[in-house]
Design a protein around this motif. Structure first.
Motif, PDB file in Angstrom:
ATOM      1  N   SER B 230      43.744  41.792  46.863  1.00  0.00           N
ATOM      2  CA  SER B 230      44.422  43.047  47.193  1.00  0.00           C
ATOM      3  C   SER B 230      44.276  43.284  48.682  1.00  0.00           C
ATOM      4  O   SER B 230      43.303  42.831  49.303  1.00  0.00           O
ATOM      5  CB  SER B 230      43.804  44.257  46.499  1.00  0.00           C
ATOM      6  OG  SER B 230      43.466  43.966  45.195  1.00  0.00           O
ATOM      7  N   ARG B 241      42.390  51.775  43.785  1.00  0.00           N
ATOM      8  CA  ARG B 241      41.757  50.667  43.046  1.00  0.00           C
ATOM      9  C   ARG B 241      42.737  50.018  42.057  1.00  0.00           C
ATOM     10  O   ARG B 241      42.529  50.060  40.846  1.00  0.00           O
ATOM     11  CB  ARG B 241      40.526  51.155  42.285  1.00  0.00           C
ATOM     12  CG  ARG B 241      39.511  51.820  43.188  1.00  0.00           C
ATOM     13  CD  ARG B 241      38.222  52.086  42.451  1.00  0.00           C
ATOM     14  NE  ARG B 241      37.237  52.645  43.384  1.00  0.00           N
ATOM     15  CZ  ARG B 241      35.947  52.747  43.112  1.00  0.00           C
ATOM     16  NH1 ARG B 241      35.479  52.354  41.952  1.00  0.00           N
ATOM     17  NH2 ARG B 241      35.122  53.232  44.010  1.00  0.00           N
ATOM     18  N   LYS B 242      43.802  49.421  42.614  1.00  0.00           N
ATOM     19  CA  LYS B 242      44.929  49.009  41.780  1.00  0.00           C
ATOM     20  C   LYS B 242      44.600  47.973  40.700  1.00  0.00           C
ATOM     21  O   LYS B 242      45.087  48.064  39.580  1.00  0.00           O
ATOM     22  CB  LYS B 242      46.071  48.489  42.655  1.00  0.00           C
ATOM     23  CG  LYS B 242      46.920  49.642  43.203  1.00  0.00           C
ATOM     24  CD  LYS B 242      47.978  49.120  44.151  1.00  0.00           C
ATOM     25  CE  LYS B 242      48.616  50.255  44.918  1.00  0.00           C
ATOM     26  NZ  LYS B 242      49.075  49.821  46.237  1.00  0.00           N
ATOM     27  N   SER B 243      43.784  46.958  41.030  1.00  0.00           N
ATOM     28  CA  SER B 243      43.584  45.914  40.012  1.00  0.00           C
ATOM     29  C   SER B 243      42.253  46.097  39.279  1.00  0.00           C
ATOM     30  O   SER B 243      41.340  46.773  39.763  1.00  0.00           O
ATOM     31  CB  SER B 243      43.602  44.529  40.666  1.00  0.00           C
ATOM     32  OG  SER B 243      42.408  44.329  41.376  1.00  0.00           O
ATOM     33  N   ASP B 244      42.158  45.502  38.114  1.00  0.00           N
ATOM     34  CA  ASP B 244      40.924  45.577  37.326  1.00  0.00           C
ATOM     35  C   ASP B 244      39.760  44.920  38.058  1.00  0.00           C
ATOM     36  O   ASP B 244      38.632  45.403  38.020  1.00  0.00           O
ATOM     37  CB  ASP B 244      41.121  44.879  35.972  1.00  0.00           C
ATOM     38  CG  ASP B 244      42.057  45.689  35.093  1.00  0.00           C
ATOM     39  OD1 ASP B 244      42.254  46.888  35.395  1.00  0.00           O
ATOM     40  OD2 ASP B 244      42.593  45.115  34.119  1.00  0.00           O
ATOM     41  N   ARG B 245      40.077  43.780  38.656  1.00  0.00           N
ATOM     42  CA  ARG B 245      39.029  43.020  39.355  1.00  0.00           C
ATOM     43  C   ARG B 245      38.435  43.861  40.484  1.00  0.00           C
ATOM     44  O   ARG B 245      37.232  43.872  40.713  1.00  0.00           O
ATOM     45  CB  ARG B 245      39.637  41.710  39.888  1.00  0.00           C
ATOM     46  CG  ARG B 245      38.645  40.732  40.448  1.00  0.00           C
ATOM     47  CD  ARG B 245      37.721  40.168  39.373  1.00  0.00           C
ATOM     48  NE  ARG B 245      36.604  39.464  40.002  1.00  0.00           N
ATOM     49  CZ  ARG B 245      35.451  40.047  40.318  1.00  0.00           C
ATOM     50  NH1 ARG B 245      35.253  41.317  40.041  1.00  0.00           N
ATOM     51  NH2 ARG B 245      34.491  39.343  40.900  1.00  0.00           N
ATOM     52  N   LYS B 247      38.471  47.151  40.679  1.00  0.00           N
ATOM     53  CA  LYS B 247      37.706  48.235  40.059  1.00  0.00           C
ATOM     54  C   LYS B 247      36.305  47.761  39.704  1.00  0.00           C
ATOM     55  O   LYS B 247      35.307  48.416  39.977  1.00  0.00           O
ATOM     56  CB  LYS B 247      38.408  48.702  38.775  1.00  0.00           C
ATOM     57  CG  LYS B 247      39.320  49.882  39.017  1.00  0.00           C
ATOM     58  CD  LYS B 247      39.965  50.324  37.703  1.00  0.00           C
ATOM     59  CE  LYS B 247      41.337  50.890  37.978  1.00  0.00           C
ATOM     60  NZ  LYS B 247      42.321  50.559  36.980  1.00  0.00           N
ATOM     61  N   GLU B 248      36.279  46.582  39.095  1.00  0.00           N
ATOM     62  CA  GLU B 248      35.005  46.017  38.655  1.00  0.00           C
ATOM     63  C   GLU B 248      34.078  45.773  39.850  1.00  0.00           C
ATOM     64  O   GLU B 248      32.896  46.122  39.824  1.00  0.00           O
ATOM     65  CB  GLU B 248      35.308  44.698  37.937  1.00  0.00           C
ATOM     66  CG  GLU B 248      34.140  44.094  37.202  1.00  0.00           C
ATOM     67  CD  GLU B 248      34.492  42.695  36.706  1.00  0.00           C
ATOM     68  OE1 GLU B 248      35.677  42.448  36.377  1.00  0.00           O
ATOM     69  OE2 GLU B 248      33.595  41.854  36.702  1.00  0.00           O
ATOM     70  N   SER B 251      32.920  49.094  41.409  1.00  0.00           N
ATOM     71  CA  SER B 251      32.022  49.878  40.571  1.00  0.00           C
ATOM     72  C   SER B 251      30.573  49.426  40.723  1.00  0.00           C
ATOM     73  O   SER B 251      29.655  50.169  40.405  1.00  0.00           O
ATOM     74  CB  SER B 251      32.450  49.755  39.104  1.00  0.00           C
ATOM     75  OG  SER B 251      32.197  48.452  38.665  1.00  0.00           O
TER      76      SER B 251
END
Lengths: 219, 255
Positions: B230, B241-245, B247-248, B251
């Protein structure tokens, strides 16, 4: 059984011994200087990225380090004239001892160079220094500081090795002692005084070298 | 296009058979501050080292100020420039390392002035004047004659920053500049970097300091498994925080 000590007969010839000591010191210093240059050159080959340069260095070290010094002296002094290379006694000896010292120095310097963190060299590259400038301004000064103690030890060891020059009749300390021994037959006295001279000289050298080391460490 | 000070296209690198990146594209404009974030092993440091030509790369191009660096085409073959040319190309970039990498046998002043004397060919007096000016800017005017071993980590890193900026590079590269520092020393180094950013320096910063990246950057790049996963403004990366990765990854930091 009683032995009658007579040191006076040895002390009467002390200048012969002292001159021998001085000559031995000169031979050692000359060999160390040439050996250092040779060792530096070979250490840079040893850390080169080109395989064949590393092989040249490895070959030199293996060959020279595994030949007894006395044999090396004989090869140089008695062998070279046969192929029309004529060197004087002192030159032959310094040549042999330098080759020998160079092989040990190669290993000392190689370890010293390898101990320099890679990042420090990269920092030099990052500010645009050329490989030669990095070598001269960064690698050599750091390496010398690292190896100063081993270099000092090696000088002392080289000085003791000069006693082998007696084998080709160079009038250094051991040879002079042998001469006085044949003239006086005071075996014990002659060799004890000779040993004492070696010990004192080496001790003084070690003392001075420690001083030098400390100076460099503080800077 | 030509306003890009740094332009990376299709960069690929392997360590042996292990692929470190593939198809990395990145543009940095003059005056821009770009932060690269991502997990360990995602290739961020290696990317930075490629720009500084401390690493080789197998495909792709890096243009600095419009000129290709590192490699050129000769007889339709890709060839690395000679070490002398590469040494000159490195002047376009300044690098600050995680481990500071100061020259241990030199004072702070000599660390900064060495390049000015040897590479920029300034006289010793001029170089030392310039060097002490930069050391003053990073708040070390009282330490110019100290050796690295007499300085704290934060002070050492500030000397290293002075050493890099004194060469007047077009782009400053920071490789995790605070990761090797004790927590209480991080602030002084980040402040110096912020100051340089405020003065308009172009920078690429690999960092794990998320708050700092948020505050200082114009653009944030999130790298994952050798790719740019990103890229966007700090707000886009840290807030949306567009993508899951992403976000992970984020976090794991409590920011």
């Amino acid at each position: 059984m009683r032995y009658f000590w007579n040191f006076n007969i040895v002390f009467a010839q002390i200048d012969l011994l002292l001159n021998g000591l001085l000559l031995g010191l000169l031979l050692a210093v000359a060999s160390l200087m040439i050996g250092v240059l040779l060792g530096l050159f070979m250490a840079f080959l040893a850390t080169s990225k080109h395989l064949w340069l590393r092989v040249v260095s490895r070959f030199y070290v293996t060959l020279l380090r595994n030949t007894p010094l006395l044999v090396l002296i004989f090869i140089v002094y008695f062998g070279l004239p046969d192929i029309y290379v004529r060197l004087g006694k002192n030159e032959s000896f310094v040549f042999a001892l330098s080759l020998y010292a160079g092989a040990y120095m190669t290993e000392v310097f190689r370890a010293g160079l390898e101990a320099i963190p890679k990042g420090i060299i990269e920092a030099g590259q990052a500010i645009g220094l050329t490989p030669l400038q990095i070598c001269w301004n960064i690698q050599l000064p750091i390496m010398f500081k690292n190896v100063l103690p081993s270099l000092g030890n090696y000088l002392i060891s080289l000085f003791k090795d000069t006693s082998l020059a007696a084998s080709i009749t160079i009038p250094e300390l051991t040879y002079s002692a042998k001469k006085i021994n044949t003239l006086t037959f005071r075996v014990f006295e002659v060799w004890l005084v000779t040993a004492a001279l070696y010990i004192v000289a080496c001790y003084l050298m070690a003392f001075i070298l420690r001083r030098v080391e400390r100076r460099f460490a503080i800077q | 296009m030509d306003e890009n000070l740094l332009q990376i296209r299709g960069l690929e690198k392997w360590f042996g058979t292990l692929k470190v990146f593939e198809g990395v594209d990145l543009d940095v404009k003059a005056g821009e501050v770009v932060s690269i974030i991502g997990a360990s092993g995602s290739g961020k440091t290696t990317l930075l080292r490629c720009v500084n030509l401390l690493e080789t790369f197998q495909a792709g191009t890096i243009l600095l100020d419009g000129n290709p660096v590192g490699y050129h085409e000769a007889n339709s073959k890709r060839k690395r420039f000679s070490e002398r040319v590469i040494a000159r190309q490195r002047l376009l970039t300044g690098m600050v390392f995680q481990q500071f990498n100061l020259f241990p046998h030199m004072t702070a002043l000599c660390n900064v002035s060495l390049g000015l004397i040897k590479v920029k060919k300034l006289s010793k007096a001029e170089a030392e004047k310039e060097a002490s000016r930069w050391l003053e800017r990073v708040g070390l005017s009282d330490k110019i004659h100290s050796r690295p071993s007499q300085l704290s980590g934060g002070q050492q890193q500030r000397v290293a920053i002075a050493r890099a900026v004194a060469m007047n590079p077009k782009i400053l590269l920071f490789d995790e500049p605070t990761s090797a520092l004790d927590p209480e020393l991080v602030g002084e180094v980040l402040n110096v970097i912020k100051q340089l950013a405020a003065d308009g320096a172009t920078m690429v910063i690999v960092t794990h300091e998320m708050r700092f990246a948020y505050e200082v950057s114009d653009k944030v790049v999130f790298m994952d498994k050798g790719k740019i996963a990103s890229m966007g403004t700090p707000a886009e990366i840290f807030e949306e925080r567009k993508s899951d990765r992403l976000k992970e990854f984020l976090s794991t930091f409590n920011s």
